[in-house]
Design a protein around this motif. Structure first.
Motif, PDB file in Angstrom:
ATOM      1  N   ARG B  36      12.352  25.779 -35.118  1.00 18.38           N
ATOM      2  CA  ARG B  36      13.524  24.896 -35.059  1.00 18.38           C
ATOM      3  C   ARG B  36      13.733  24.195 -36.395  1.00 18.38           C
ATOM      4  O   ARG B  36      14.861  23.991 -36.829  1.00 18.38           O
ATOM      5  CB  ARG B  36      13.354  23.865 -33.943  1.00 18.38           C
ATOM      6  N   LEU B 132      23.159  13.378 -32.323  1.00 12.24           N
ATOM      7  CA  LEU B 132      22.137  12.474 -31.798  1.00 12.24           C
ATOM      8  C   LEU B 132      21.100  13.266 -31.009  1.00 12.24           C
ATOM      9  O   LEU B 132      19.906  13.029 -31.132  1.00 12.24           O
ATOM     10  CB  LEU B 132      22.778  11.415 -30.908  1.00 12.24           C
ATOM     11  N   ALA B 133      21.609  14.179 -30.196  1.00 10.64           N
ATOM     12  CA  ALA B 133      20.690  15.010 -29.408  1.00 10.64           C
ATOM     13  C   ALA B 133      19.755  15.762 -30.338  1.00 10.64           C
ATOM     14  O   ALA B 133      18.550  15.874 -30.091  1.00 10.64           O
ATOM     15  CB  ALA B 133      21.479  15.976 -28.541  1.00 10.64           C
ATOM     16  N   VAL B 136      17.122  13.493 -31.679  1.00 11.53           N
ATOM     17  CA  VAL B 136      16.097  13.253 -30.659  1.00 11.53           C
ATOM     18  C   VAL B 136      15.137  14.425 -30.617  1.00 11.53           C
ATOM     19  O   VAL B 136      13.909  14.244 -30.581  1.00 11.53           O
ATOM     20  CB  VAL B 136      16.754  13.046 -29.281  1.00 11.53           C
ATOM     21  N   GLN B 137      15.695  15.616 -30.649  1.00 10.93           N
ATOM     22  CA  GLN B 137      14.843  16.807 -30.562  1.00 10.93           C
ATOM     23  C   GLN B 137      13.991  16.966 -31.815  1.00 10.93           C
ATOM     24  O   GLN B 137      12.833  17.382 -31.728  1.00 10.93           O
ATOM     25  CB  GLN B 137      15.703  18.045 -30.324  1.00 10.93           C
ATOM     26  N   LEU B 140      11.114  14.660 -31.396  1.00 12.76           N
ATOM     27  CA  LEU B 140      10.111  15.225 -30.486  1.00 12.76           C
ATOM     28  C   LEU B 140       9.243  16.248 -31.205  1.00 12.76           C
ATOM     29  O   LEU B 140       8.032  16.307 -31.006  1.00 12.76           O
ATOM     30  CB  LEU B 140      10.795  15.885 -29.292  1.00 12.76           C
ATOM     31  N   ASP B 141       9.881  17.054 -32.059  1.00 10.10           N
ATOM     32  CA  ASP B 141       9.120  18.087 -32.771  1.00 10.10           C
ATOM     33  C   ASP B 141       8.123  17.477 -33.729  1.00 10.10           C
ATOM     34  O   ASP B 141       7.081  18.069 -34.005  1.00 10.10           O
ATOM     35  CB  ASP B 141      10.078  19.016 -33.532  1.00 10.10           C
ATOM     36  N   GLY B 148       5.698  15.722 -27.546  1.00  7.28           N
ATOM     37  CA  GLY B 148       7.093  16.105 -27.389  1.00  7.28           C
ATOM     38  C   GLY B 148       7.329  16.852 -26.088  1.00  7.28           C
ATOM     39  O   GLY B 148       8.302  16.594 -25.371  1.00  7.28           O
ATOM     40  N   ASP B 149       6.422  17.747 -25.783  1.00  5.98           N
ATOM     41  CA  ASP B 149       6.561  18.514 -24.538  1.00  5.98           C
ATOM     42  C   ASP B 149       6.492  17.592 -23.330  1.00  5.98           C
ATOM     43  O   ASP B 149       7.298  17.696 -22.398  1.00  5.98           O
ATOM     44  CB  ASP B 149       5.450  19.561 -24.438  1.00  5.98           C
ATOM     45  N   GLU B 152       9.640  15.583 -22.929  1.00  5.02           N
ATOM     46  CA  GLU B 152      10.744  16.459 -22.528  1.00  5.02           C
ATOM     47  C   GLU B 152      10.626  16.805 -21.054  1.00  5.02           C
ATOM     48  O   GLU B 152      11.610  16.769 -20.315  1.00  5.02           O
ATOM     49  CB  GLU B 152      10.681  17.731 -23.375  1.00  5.02           C
ATOM     50  N   PHE B 190      11.471   7.601 -33.779  1.00  7.20           N
ATOM     51  CA  PHE B 190      12.924   7.655 -33.726  1.00  7.20           C
ATOM     52  C   PHE B 190      13.534   6.534 -34.551  1.00  7.20           C
ATOM     53  O   PHE B 190      14.586   6.707 -35.187  1.00  7.20           O
ATOM     54  CB  PHE B 190      13.421   7.581 -32.286  1.00  7.20           C
TER      55      PHE B 190
END
Lengths: 345, 205
Positions: B36, B132-133, B136-137, B140-141, B148-149, B152, B190
């Protein structure tokens, strides 16, 4: 950055989200996109193979460090023709262990008064071999050098490092792991040929010795004098001692016979780059990659299957096609390209 | 005195020892995130991302001994990945400007203001919501493996803690504890993302 860096009276964009806000954010964002299984599998396979090789390499490096046996690479082909050497006094064989291993034979080959050895069997010092009009032999000297014997050749294995060439042609390639300081000496009627880290060919014709060097340097010694031939040069030593030089290509008809008796390459589990290095070395061609990504692939793509019995140059089409690659030869280069151009972004 | 060895360094040691399970953990924990990471910087060229990430992971394995744990393993991998991306883009001589993710931009502040506003108002600025999404992702990464998992699964997929615990091979109590640490880590991370300091924070262990 810590919480203290964020003024507490700021609006949300400067304040770290609290628990509820985290929940809102994560729900709003949704799950992260996954990677398609096919791509994951491909990458995993390649990276895993690379990791296994790296792990083996570390183990091998430790073993070599322990045994103090450095890697060395050289190859030489010596062509020797001249008077009958049978009246020479060869170096008395002093080895009890095999001086070489038989790797391959073709056509008619006689082994003097000894039983024909089996493939993989040892050849003791003193072994004489003579190849017929269709005979060729490949042996591996104990020190690691590959020796190939052309048709119509009479050769004696003096020791693990010395050959006595009566007539005919011998190709020597000291590639791969070899004992420290090991080199190969070819005794000829007109003098000695020694390798100095090379691929060279020695051929004995009537009253002359031809030394053709594909890579590195070969040295011809006679009566206290020495003549060195670098890569791309053939020296011709006459009976009267005169020496002439001329260019010789690293690939082509001059070296073609060497391919026909090349020891098999263990394709299964090898890297694409290792295979191409082998083809390049055997054919004398310089491997070039049509794109940087192919060069990267060469380090990680693992090959499967067998090319046993095929000449190195005959294997290219079959092997490369399994990797969606093709090849072409331009001058002394073997150019490896993709069959399908990379997709534009 | 006991030395506390970071999980990343433990994993690296296991990889260097040739433990098969270590490779499974390494690949599962880092490949999707690195993919990603690359995808975003290659204008969502999936073929390019696959090629780059494969090269990055192989390079990482080659130089694994040089990992000292001063940065997280993921940060270290991202550094290698950036070099691969840079080299790749130079080689293909792309005319298009390589995509610059918002978190890498020095002008993030103005965009963040809009993001915060759109969040307060609700889902009307679709493009900003998507960005924004993505932020956020990305956050998490960049969390430690597993965090992160877990977040989620809990919030995006709304899985029960019991199932999260099973997936993580933990007891429910341990899973709750991990979720708590993950939330805290996300909160701090964040905040850094929206303040445009992601690059500086990647140097922390």
């Amino acid at each position: 950055m810590t919480d203290r860096d964020i003024p507490q009276n700021d609006t949300m964009n400067r304040r770290a989200p609290n628990g509820d806000e985290i929940a809102r954010l994560l729900r709003a964002a949704g799950p992260r996109p996954g990677v398609p299984a096919e791509r994951t599998d491909r990458v995993r396979h390649a990276v895993h193979a690379h990791w296994r090789r790296a792990a083996r390499g570390r183990k091998l490096a430790r073993w070599f460090a322990w045994t103090a046996a450095p890697l060395a690479a050289a190859a030489a082909w010596v062509l020797l023709v001249g008077p009958d050497l049978s009246r020479w006094n060869p170096v008395a064989p002093s080895l009890t262990a095999p001086g070489a291993t038989l790797e391959r034979t073709e056509g008619s080959v006689s082994w003097g008064d000894r039983e024909p050895p089996v493939i993989g069997g040892g050849l003791r010092a003193g072994t004489i071999l003579e190849t017929g009009t269709d005979g060729r032999v490949a042996v591996r000297l104990r020190a690691g050098a590959s020796v190939r014997v052309d048709i119509g050749t009479s050769l004696r294995l003096v020791s693990a490092e010395t050959l006595l060439l009566n007539r005919g042609g011998v190709y020597v390639d000291t590639e791969g792991p070899s004992e420290a300081g090991a080199s190969v000496t070819i005794r000829t009627p007109l003098g000695l040929v020694r390798d100095v880290g090379t691929q060279f060919q020695v051929r004995a014709t009537a009253g002359a010795v031809l030394v053709s060097v594909r890579e590195g340097i070969a040295r011809f010694e006679r009566n206290g004098s020495a003549h060195e031939a670098p890569s791309g040069i053939q020296i011709s030593v006459q009976q009267d001692g005169s020496v002439t030089r001329q260019p010789v290509p690293s690939s082509g008809p001059e070296w073609d016979w060497v391919l026909s008796v090349a020891p098999d390459f263990e394709l299964e589990g090898s890297l694409l780059g290792e295979y191409l290095d082998w083809v390049g070395r055997e054919t004398g061609l310089r491997v070039e990659y049509g794109a940087p990504s192919i060069s990267s692939d060469a380090m990680i793509v693992v090959l499967h299957g067998s090319i046993e019995g095929l000449r190195p140059d005959e294997t290219l089409g079959a092997v490369l096609s399994t990797c969606s690659l093709s090849h072409r030869i331009r001058d002394d280069s073997l150019i490896v390209e993709r069959v399908v151009p990379e997709a534009a972004p | 005195m006991l030395e506390v060895v970071q999980p990343d360094r433990v994993l690296v040691k296991r990889l260097l020892r040739g433990e098969e399970r270590a490779f499974d953990d390494f690949f599962a924990g880092y490949f999707p995130r690195l993919y990603r990471f690359a995808l975003t910087r290659l204008s969502y060229d999936h073929d390019g991302a696959e090629e780059i990430v494969q090269a990055t992971l192989c390079k990482a394995i080659t130089v694994l001994k040089t990992f000292r744990g001063e940065a997280s393993l993921f940060t270290w991998l991202c550094t290698l990945c950036r070099r691969e991306i840079s080299g790749h883009l130079k080689r293909v001589s792309r005319e298009q400007v390589p995509s610059e993710p918002m978190e890498d931009s020095p002008d993030i502040q103005a965009a963040l203001e809009s993001l915060a506003t759109s969040l307060e108002r609700g889902p009307e600025a679709d493009l900003l919501r998507k960005e924004l999404a993505r932020l956020v992702q990305v956050t998490l990464d960049f969390l430690p493996v597993g965090y992160g998992d877990a977040l989620e699964w809990k919030y995006a997929l709304e899985l029960p803690v019991k199932e999260i615990a099973e997936r993580l091979k933990l007891s429910p109590k341990a899973a709750e504890s991990l979720l708590m640490r993950a939330r805290e880590a996300f909160r701090k991370e964040f905040a850094s993302v929206i303040e445009g300091r992601l690059q500086l924070r990647t140097l922390k262990t």
